[in-house]
Scaffold this motif. Sequence first.
Motif: not given
Lengths: 115, 451
Positions: A10-11, A49, A52, A67, A70-72, B416, B418, B447, B450
């Motif tokens: 995700t973001s 942001q 990924p 990072v 991994a998910n904001s 990272d 993922l 996705g 935020v």
Amino acid sequence: MPNDLIALGTSALVLIKFPDAPPADPALKSALFAVDSHANYKDGLIIAQVDPTDIPTLRKAGAEVFVIDANSNDYIVNTTDLSDSERVAYIDERLARAKDDLLVASVKSGGGGAA
Amino acid sequence: MFGERIIHAFEAVKDAFDDLRASFFPGFFREVDFPRAATGAQPARFAGRHSEPLQFNAKCSSVPDNVSKSPADDKSVRRAVTKAQLRAGVRLQTGRSFVLIVDAETRTEAPPNPDVTPSVRASFDAAHFETAKALPLPPSLPIFRGIAAYSRQDPSRPLLIVGHTDAVGSAESNLMLSDDRAQACAAFLKADAGAWMRFYAHPQKSHQWGVREDQIMLSALPFGGTPYFAGPIDGIAGRQTDDSLRKLQNNQGLTANGKPDNQTRAALINEYMAAEGTRVEAGTSIQTLACGKRHLEVNTQSANAQNRRVDVFAFDTAPIKPLPADCRNGTHPGCTVYEAWKKEVKGPIPVGGDNPPPKAGSVLKGKITYRDGTPAAGVPLIVELPDGSKKGGTTDAGGNYRIEGVEGSAKLRLVDGLSLAEDPAHPGQQVVAVNGGGAGGAAGETGTAVA
């Protein structure tokens, strides 16, 4: 038998340090310009942001990318109740771990290559 | 292979003779400099004063005169040799002389000094560095392997790395060089690539690393494979060097421009430092000490290879007594700290082996794609092994990864953060690891912005 996997993402909330000079490749340059920067952190790192899936491209463009989450959304959940100093400690701890991981990953144990 | 068996034979012979010494005449044998002999740096000969050679092939021949008067007669020595053969699992070859020179001088063992921490020691000599440079050359890797293996047995043992030079040159320059070499060795044991990067910008021009150091490392890598660089080590940038850098960059997932930029050099150093078995456990105490020309091994003001060395002491316990600071801040000449450590050295650190080739069948490989099927290129990943160690890699342009030396049940994760899930296009294939949920749980994530 090879293990074929799908990377999901995700973001991500990242710390990014841009290269001193932009890359010559226009695609790489535009990847750097497209980064959604939020704030300066320290030591030249910027809180941003990113998708990924863009991180490898950003690294290829010469940026250092670490990072934090991994998910904001995870970042927000994890830091909402923290004080400023605790939030900095949280980011620093994640940054140190990301640096360690990248160092391990950069030590070639086979790396890429046809499976 | 034969050399290794011979080393074992020497070790076993030494052990057997140690037994003899303990049984019949304590203090008879001097401390032997075994590794130096075993590595071929010197003939297979253990030097000592007032001595005569004691030879044994399939059988022993002569013993020193004054020994023959002692309780250890030929029969005892033959028994020792036989025992040595049994322990080594080899026969000492007939017709091949294994010469052991023993010190016939009887001496009394001194009691341990409570003010000095006992240690074992390894040494790098002049052949392990180029003039004025701190890069440990490829022949030094077995010594690092030995030190790391010894240290990993008990990581609480503090290591002290002491750099020395010969007496040629200014005291200041020699101190700097000996410090560089000690620091470089410490960094290698910790796989601290950043510490080596500083040598490329060394303030002293003659100590600065450059194309020559790149070529040395490129010619040794990849370990077990065809070297990236096969040209002359001349320090001159050229097509061969550029091509070899491109090979390295391709292998590491970097932009293949053939330029020795910082990222490429860091990758080069990382790969060199990844030599199998040369890393100590995280948290191992490593101190360094620069002695320059203060503690010469051979008392000469001329150029001397024996004086150009780096000692690595692995002390039994912490803190190190006397303190390294006592030498660093002490008065020279007159400082006795280094000699005190030397005097309490119990023996050498055994030298490790050459780079072992990757074990057959111990490769974890596969492919990573994004949900739309695009290969996940340039993605750093880590494999965590059952013993707690980690191996790393990066996917190539096709999303393929290949990690060698993976045994048992390993856990793969992406650096990272993922997530990984099973590819529905290939049902039934094992999910190696899932970050942030079950195998299927993470698969549906999309996705999210935020708030």
